[in-house]
Design a protein around this motif. Structure first.
Motif, PDB file in Angstrom:
ATOM      1  N   TYR A 289       0.806  -1.219   0.000  1.00  7.37           N
ATOM      2  CA  TYR A 289       0.000   0.000   0.000  1.00  7.37           C
ATOM      3  C   TYR A 289       0.841   1.271   0.000  1.00  7.37           C
ATOM      4  CZ  TYR A 289      -3.698  -3.257   1.245  1.00  7.37           C
ATOM      5  OH  TYR A 289      -4.585  -4.306   1.246  1.00  7.37           O
ATOM      6  N   SER A 290       2.111   1.140   0.286  1.00  5.55           N
ATOM      7  CA  SER A 290       2.965   2.326   0.370  1.00  5.55           C
ATOM      8  C   SER A 290       3.421   2.843  -0.992  1.00  5.55           C
ATOM      9  CB  SER A 290       4.199   2.023   1.228  1.00  5.55           C
ATOM     10  OG  SER A 290       4.883   0.896   0.722  1.00  5.55           O
ATOM     11  N   ILE A 291       3.233   2.045  -2.043  1.00  2.61           N
ATOM     12  CA  ILE A 291       3.624   2.456  -3.390  1.00  2.61           C
ATOM     13  C   ILE A 291       2.411   2.339  -4.310  1.00  2.61           C
ATOM     14  CG2 ILE A 291       5.134   2.011  -5.368  1.00  2.61           C
ATOM     15  CD1 ILE A 291       7.129   0.754  -3.435  1.00  2.61           C
ATOM     16  N   PRO A 292       2.021   3.433  -5.009  1.00  2.80           N
ATOM     17  CA  PRO A 292       0.896   3.361  -5.937  1.00  2.80           C
ATOM     18  C   PRO A 292       1.096   2.273  -6.981  1.00  2.80           C
ATOM     19  CG  PRO A 292       1.576   5.636  -5.589  1.00  2.80           C
ATOM     20  CD  PRO A 292       2.615   4.769  -4.939  1.00  2.80           C
ATOM     21  N   VAL A 293       0.026   1.577  -7.332  1.00  2.00           N
ATOM     22  CA  VAL A 293       0.105   0.458  -8.277  1.00  2.00           C
ATOM     23  C   VAL A 293       0.718   0.884  -9.604  1.00  2.00           C
ATOM     24  CG1 VAL A 293      -1.239  -1.251  -9.554  1.00  2.00           C
ATOM     25  CG2 VAL A 293      -1.863  -0.685  -7.198  1.00  2.00           C
ATOM     26  N   LYS A 294       0.311   2.041 -10.115  1.00  2.00           N
ATOM     27  CA  LYS A 294       0.788   2.498 -11.415  1.00  2.00           C
ATOM     28  C   LYS A 294       2.280   2.841 -11.395  1.00  2.00           C
ATOM     29  CE  LYS A 294      -3.661   4.324 -13.040  1.00  2.00           C
ATOM     30  NZ  LYS A 294      -4.385   5.520 -13.524  1.00  2.00           N
ATOM     31  N   GLN A 295       2.825   3.110 -10.218  1.00  2.00           N
ATOM     32  CA  GLN A 295       4.233   3.488 -10.120  1.00  2.00           C
ATOM     33  C   GLN A 295       5.119   2.352  -9.596  1.00  2.00           C
ATOM     34  OE1 GLN A 295       4.579   7.049  -7.768  1.00  2.00           O
ATOM     35  NE2 GLN A 295       2.956   8.107  -8.858  1.00  2.00           N
ATOM     36  N   LYS A 296       4.518   1.167  -9.406  1.00  2.00           N
ATOM     37  CA  LYS A 296       5.252   0.085  -8.763  1.00  2.00           C
ATOM     38  C   LYS A 296       6.469  -0.352  -9.572  1.00  2.00           C
ATOM     39  CE  LYS A 296       4.688  -4.430  -6.556  1.00  2.00           C
ATOM     40  NZ  LYS A 296       3.772  -5.530  -6.189  1.00  2.00           N
ATOM     41  N   MET A 297       6.320  -0.491 -10.876  1.00  2.00           N
ATOM     42  CA  MET A 297       7.440  -0.940 -11.704  1.00  2.00           C
ATOM     43  C   MET A 297       8.574   0.080 -11.700  1.00  2.00           C
ATOM     44  SD  MET A 297       7.493  -2.103 -15.721  1.00  2.00           S
ATOM     45  CE  MET A 297       6.381  -3.487 -15.388  1.00  2.00           C
ATOM     46  N   LEU A 298       8.223   1.354 -11.868  1.00  2.00           N
ATOM     47  CA  LEU A 298       9.236   2.407 -11.888  1.00  2.00           C
ATOM     48  C   LEU A 298       9.923   2.516 -10.529  1.00  2.00           C
ATOM     49  CD1 LEU A 298      10.574   4.759 -13.393  1.00  2.00           C
ATOM     50  CD2 LEU A 298       8.726   6.225 -12.561  1.00  2.00           C
ATOM     51  N   LEU A 315      18.353   4.058   2.645  1.00  2.00           N
ATOM     52  CA  LEU A 315      17.677   4.380   3.900  1.00  2.00           C
ATOM     53  C   LEU A 315      16.789   5.617   3.733  1.00  2.00           C
ATOM     54  CD1 LEU A 315      20.546   3.826   6.516  1.00  2.00           C
ATOM     55  CD2 LEU A 315      18.504   2.428   6.183  1.00  2.00           C
ATOM     56  N   GLY A 316      17.289   6.608   3.003  1.00  2.00           N
ATOM     57  CA  GLY A 316      16.497   7.815   2.763  1.00  2.00           C
ATOM     58  C   GLY A 316      15.253   7.528   1.952  1.00  2.00           C
ATOM     59  N   THR A 317      15.403   6.682   0.926  1.00  2.00           N
ATOM     60  CA  THR A 317      14.258   6.328   0.079  1.00  2.00           C
ATOM     61  C   THR A 317      13.206   5.554   0.866  1.00  2.00           C
ATOM     62  OG1 THR A 317      15.710   6.209  -1.858  1.00  2.00           O
ATOM     63  CG2 THR A 317      13.573   5.127  -2.038  1.00  2.00           C
ATOM     64  N   LEU A 318      13.654   4.579   1.649  1.00  2.00           N
ATOM     65  CA  LEU A 318      12.719   3.786   2.451  1.00  2.00           C
ATOM     66  C   LEU A 318      12.041   4.644   3.515  1.00  2.00           C
ATOM     67  CD1 LEU A 318      14.760   0.464   2.922  1.00  2.00           C
ATOM     68  CD2 LEU A 318      12.892   0.925   1.314  1.00  2.00           C
ATOM     69  N   ALA A 319      12.764   5.625   4.041  1.00  2.00           N
ATOM     70  CA  ALA A 319      12.171   6.539   5.019  1.00  2.00           C
ATOM     71  C   ALA A 319      11.049   7.366   4.381  1.00  2.00           C
ATOM     72  CB  ALA A 319      13.249   7.459   5.595  1.00  2.00           C
ATOM     73  N   THR A 320      11.260   7.759   3.136  1.00  2.00           N
ATOM     74  CA  THR A 320      10.231   8.516   2.407  1.00  2.00           C
ATOM     75  C   THR A 320       8.999   7.653   2.165  1.00  2.00           C
ATOM     76  OG1 THR A 320      11.931   9.832   1.298  1.00  2.00           O
ATOM     77  CG2 THR A 320       9.742   9.805   0.296  1.00  2.00           C
ATOM     78  N   ILE A 321       9.216   6.396   1.768  1.00  2.00           N
ATOM     79  CA  ILE A 321       8.101   5.470   1.545  1.00  2.00           C
ATOM     80  C   ILE A 321       7.347   5.226   2.852  1.00  2.00           C
ATOM     81  CG2 ILE A 321       7.503   3.094   0.927  1.00  2.00           C
ATOM     82  CD1 ILE A 321       9.844   3.132  -1.049  1.00  2.00           C
ATOM     83  N   LYS A 322       8.084   5.087   3.943  1.00  2.00           N
ATOM     84  CA  LYS A 322       7.468   4.885   5.251  1.00  2.00           C
ATOM     85  C   LYS A 322       6.615   6.086   5.642  1.00  2.00           C
ATOM     86  CE  LYS A 322       8.588   4.309  10.158  1.00  2.00           C
ATOM     87  NZ  LYS A 322       9.694   4.310  11.162  1.00  2.00           N
ATOM     88  N   ALA A 323       7.146   7.285   5.444  1.00  2.00           N
ATOM     89  CA  ALA A 323       6.415   8.508   5.786  1.00  2.00           C
ATOM     90  C   ALA A 323       5.135   8.626   4.970  1.00  2.00           C
ATOM     91  CB  ALA A 323       7.306   9.727   5.556  1.00  2.00           C
ATOM     92  N   ARG A 324       5.206   8.225   3.678  1.00  2.00           N
ATOM     93  CA  ARG A 324       4.017   8.273   2.832  1.00  2.00           C
ATOM     94  C   ARG A 324       2.950   7.312   3.336  1.00  2.00           C
ATOM     95  NH1 ARG A 324       5.854   6.232  -1.824  1.00  2.00           N
ATOM     96  NH2 ARG A 324       6.834   8.188  -2.446  1.00  2.00           N
ATOM     97  N   LEU A 325       3.369   6.126   3.774  1.00  2.00           N
ATOM     98  CA  LEU A 325       2.430   5.125   4.288  1.00  2.00           C
ATOM     99  C   LEU A 325       1.805   5.599   5.605  1.00  2.00           C
ATOM    100  CD1 LEU A 325       1.165   2.341   3.987  1.00  2.00           C
ATOM    101  CD2 LEU A 325       3.167   1.377   5.139  1.00  2.00           C
ATOM    102  N   GLU A 326       2.623   6.176   6.466  1.00  2.00           N
ATOM    103  CA  GLU A 326       2.101   6.688   7.734  1.00  2.00           C
ATOM    104  C   GLU A 326       1.100   7.811   7.504  1.00  2.00           C
ATOM    105  OE1 GLU A 326       5.705   7.778   9.662  1.00  2.00           O
ATOM    106  OE2 GLU A 326       5.965   5.826  10.647  1.00  2.00           O
TER     107      GLU A 326
END
Length: 339
Positions: A289-298, A315-326
Motif C-alpha cells: 500500500y505504500s507504493i501506488p500500483v501504477k508506479q510500482k514498476m518504476l 535508507l532515505g528512500t525507504l524513510a520517504t516510503i514509510k512517511a508516505r504510508l504513515e
C-alpha cells in the motif's frame, strides 16, 4: 578545416540571406558567441525562427549536444534586434550556470532574480523585470510571480530542464500550471533531453506548455495516440514544434570518447545479501500500500538501482516510503473518526 555542412551555413550567414520569416540572419549571434558552434546547433537555432507565428518549440537533443548553445544563439539574435525582454526559467540549482554561460560565452548582461532582490527593487520603486538584462529565475519563483510576469510581457522565454513540467496536464501539478500561465503569451523555447520517459502523455504535457490548443484536451490525445498508437500521425503533428538531434547524427564533426562498460564481479557480505533479499521481498509483495500500483514498476527499478549504489541513499528512500504510508494511515484514521 570546416565540413561541407559548416560551409553551407556560414556562406548563407555571411551573405546575409533570409533564414526564416522574421529574422534575416544569425550573423550577429555568431559573432558574439565565444564558443565553437556546430552545424546541428545552427540548424536548431534556425528551426526556432522558421515558425514565427507559433508560440514556441521544443529542442530535445541528447545530453551533451549543446542545447544551451542553441538557446543562446536564439537569445542573442533577439537581443541583437532589440528584443530585450527575455527570461530564462530553470531549476534553482543551475541558475548560476546559466548566468555564467550568458556572460562568458555570449556577452549578454543578465541577472538572477529571487525573492530577496525582487522585494528590494519593489521597495525602491523599480520594476524588477525592467533592468535591460536577461532575467534568470527558478520555476518556483516564476510560479509565485506569474501575474507580474504576464503583465510585463516578455518577448522570449527559455525553459531549461523542461521535462520537470511535463505533468502539467495533471490537476495537482500546481507549479507547472502556474509557469504555463505566466508564459502563456510569450514565445517559448523548451530545452530537454528527455521529452517523455514513462508515457506519451508527458509529451502532451510539454506541447501544452507551448500551446494548449496543439492537441486539444488530454482525453482526445490519449484516445488518438496513447490507445490507438498512431505514431506516424503524432510525429507529423509534432514536426513544426519538435527538434531532436542524436549523437549518432553528429559523429561526422564531433569526436566522442568511446566509453567501454566493464563488469566487476564481487562477493556480497551476509548482511548485504540479507538486505537485498528483504528489500526484494518487500517490492514483490502483493499487498503493497505504500507504493501506488501504477508506479510500482518504476519505483522497483529506482529502489534496486539505489540499493546497488548506496545503503545510506536506500535508507532515505525507504524513510520517504514509510512517511508516505504513515500519512495514508493517519488520513484514513481521521476520516474514520469523522464518520
Amino acid at each position: 578545416m570546416i565540413t561541407r555542412y559548416h560551409a553551407i551555413y556560414y556562406a548563407r550567414v555571411l551573405a546575409q540571406r533570409a533564414i526564416g520569416d522574421n529574422i534575416d540572419s544569425l550573423s550577429q549571434s555568431l559573432l558574439n558567441a565565444a564558443v565553437d558552434i556546430n552545424p546541428h546547433q545552427i540548424e536548431a537555432a534556425l528551426f526556432a525562427f522558421r515558425s514565427p507565428l507559433s508560440k514556441g518549440i521544443i529542442l530535445a537533443d541528447e545530453v551533451g549536444l549543446g542545447k544551451t548553445i542553441e538557446a543562446g544563439l536564439v537569445l542573442c539574435q533577439y537581443w541583437a534586434i532589440g528584443k530585450r525582454k527575455i527570461i530564462v526559467v530553470c531549476p534553482a540549482a543551475i541558475r548560476k550556470q546559466w548566468s555564467f554561460e550568458l556572460t562568458e560565452k555570449f556577452g549578454i548582461d543578465n541577472e538572477i532574480l529571487d525573492s530577496k532582490n525582487y522585494n528590494e527593487y519593489v521597495r525602491i520603486g523599480r520594476n524588477p523585470f525592467d533592468n535591460k538584462k536577461v532575467v534568470i529565475c527558478s520555476y518556483n519563483f516564476a510560479a509565485r510571480k506569474k501575474d507580474e510576469i504576464r503583465l510585463f510581457g516578455f518577448d522570449l522565454a527559455i525553459i531549461d530542464e523542461a521535462h520537470k513540467l511535463r505533468n502539467v496536464y495533471k490537476k495537482n501539478s500546481v507549479t507547472a500550471h502556474a509557469v504555463r500561465e505566466a508564459l502563456e503569451n510569450v514565445k517559448k523555447l523548451l530545452l530537454t533531453a528527455t521529452p517523455f520517459q514513462n508515457s506519451l502523455m508527458e509529451l502532451y504535457g510539454l506541447t501544452s506548455i507551448i500551446d494548449e490548443n496543439i492537441f486539444g484536451d488530454a482525453k482526445s490525445f490519449r484516445a488518438n495516440y496513447v490507445y490507438e498508437e498512431n505514431y506516424s500521425e503524432l510525429q507529423m503533428r509534432l514536426a513544426p514544434y519538435y527538434k531532436r538531434t542524436l549523437r549518432k547524427d553528429v559523429v561526422e564533426y564531433i569526436n566522442y570518447t568511446k566509453r567501454l562498460p566493464l563488469t566487476q564481479k564481487f562477493d556480497s557480505t551476509d548482511l548485504e545479501f540479507e538486505l537485498y533479499t528483504k528489500v526484494s521481498e518487500f517490492l514483490r509483495s502483493d499487498n503493497l500500500y505504500s507504493i501506488p500500483v501504477k508506479q510500482k514498476m518504476l519505483t522497483t527499478m529506482m529502489v534496486r538501482k539505489i540499493l546497488a549504489s548506496s545503503t545510506y541513499a536506500l535508507l532515505g528512500t525507504l524513510a520517504t516510503i514509510k512517511a508516505r504510508l504513515e500519512k495514508k494511515c493517519l488520513k484514513k484514521i481521521n476520516t474514520s473518526s469523522l464518520i
